[in-house]
Write an enzyme that holds these catalytic residues in place. Sequence first.
Site, PDB file in Angstrom:
ATOM      1  N   ARG A 186       0.682 -26.528 -38.974  1.00  0.00           N
ATOM      2  CA  ARG A 186       1.215 -27.679 -39.705  1.00  0.00           C
ATOM      3  C   ARG A 186       2.306 -27.191 -40.651  1.00  0.00           C
ATOM      4  O   ARG A 186       2.092 -27.047 -41.856  1.00  0.00           O
ATOM      5  CB  ARG A 186       0.094 -28.388 -40.470  1.00  0.00           C
ATOM      6  N   ASP A 227       5.435 -26.782 -43.114  1.00  0.00           N
ATOM      7  CA  ASP A 227       5.845 -27.586 -44.256  1.00  0.00           C
ATOM      8  C   ASP A 227       7.264 -28.111 -44.081  1.00  0.00           C
ATOM      9  O   ASP A 227       7.995 -27.705 -43.170  1.00  0.00           O
ATOM     10  CB  ASP A 227       5.776 -26.756 -45.534  1.00  0.00           C
ATOM     11  N   TYR A 285       4.562 -15.555 -38.007  1.00  0.00           N
ATOM     12  CA  TYR A 285       5.699 -16.151 -38.699  1.00  0.00           C
ATOM     13  C   TYR A 285       6.776 -15.097 -38.914  1.00  0.00           C
ATOM     14  O   TYR A 285       6.491 -13.917 -39.148  1.00  0.00           O
ATOM     15  CB  TYR A 285       5.281 -16.713 -40.054  1.00  0.00           C
ATOM     16  N   ARG A 314       5.303 -17.877 -47.832  1.00  0.00           N
ATOM     17  CA  ARG A 314       6.398 -18.008 -48.801  1.00  0.00           C
ATOM     18  C   ARG A 314       6.042 -17.367 -50.139  1.00  0.00           C
ATOM     19  O   ARG A 314       6.913 -16.837 -50.832  1.00  0.00           O
ATOM     20  CB  ARG A 314       6.763 -19.483 -48.967  1.00  0.00           C
TER      21      ARG A 314
END
Length: 255
Positions: free
Chosen positions: A50, A52, A111, A202
């Site tokens: 999911r 962002d 990622y 992040r």
Amino acid sequence: MPRYALKIEYDGAPFAGWQRQKAHPSVQQVLEAALRRLDPACPPTAAAGRTDAGVHAFGQVAHADMVRDWDPFRLSEALNFHLRPDPVSVVAVAPVADDWHARFSAIERRYLFRLLNRRAPAVLLRGKVWQVSFPLALAPMQMAARQLLGRHDFTTFRASECQADSPVRTLDRLDITRVDTTMGPEFHFDVRARSFLHNQVRSFVGTLERVGAGAWTPDDVGAALAARDRAACGPVCPPHGLYLAHVCYPEDPFA
């Protein structure tokens, strides 16, 4: 209903994230609108990650249930026709078992974060990388990253609004490499785990950037992790350098 795995690429800039929302456009909403042009009875999709608002993907995976059988190539072509002009593309389609689930069958998510390290403003890469204009040192960031590997309580590195039941996660990889490109040097952060907390990647990158800049030491990152306190985290970097790169399954449906 036959089930299909969809490998999806998208530019996250126009969207409020993957998940469907009432008041803002989402990737899920755009994909489901295209699916229902082909099959009005298509139920909601599910995705591996999911992402962002503003986060991109070239390896997102979702599954969709269709009323009739489709040739995978024809389904991808039809979906891409109806997805235009939105910056979303179905790059592969594969039939999967009825109990296969894009989210719950996944065993690892990968990622990529791209940090452009140059002084001149980015033009062609604007919105695709996080640009830092002052020099960064690679070795201290790599030393700090190693302290985050393994199974930990990552309370420090998750958003205060994170809804996960537990802050404990196992971080499999956090590799940082410098890549010299024609646009300038980039630092690539390759981050891998079975699952992530909200804003975890992040938070890692923003904190490690402080180490590269010399404002933090590698040991400061270990202390922040041990604090298990969101206030101990470094700055959270912007979303536009982050990409969902790959989702691993026990058997690759697209192989």
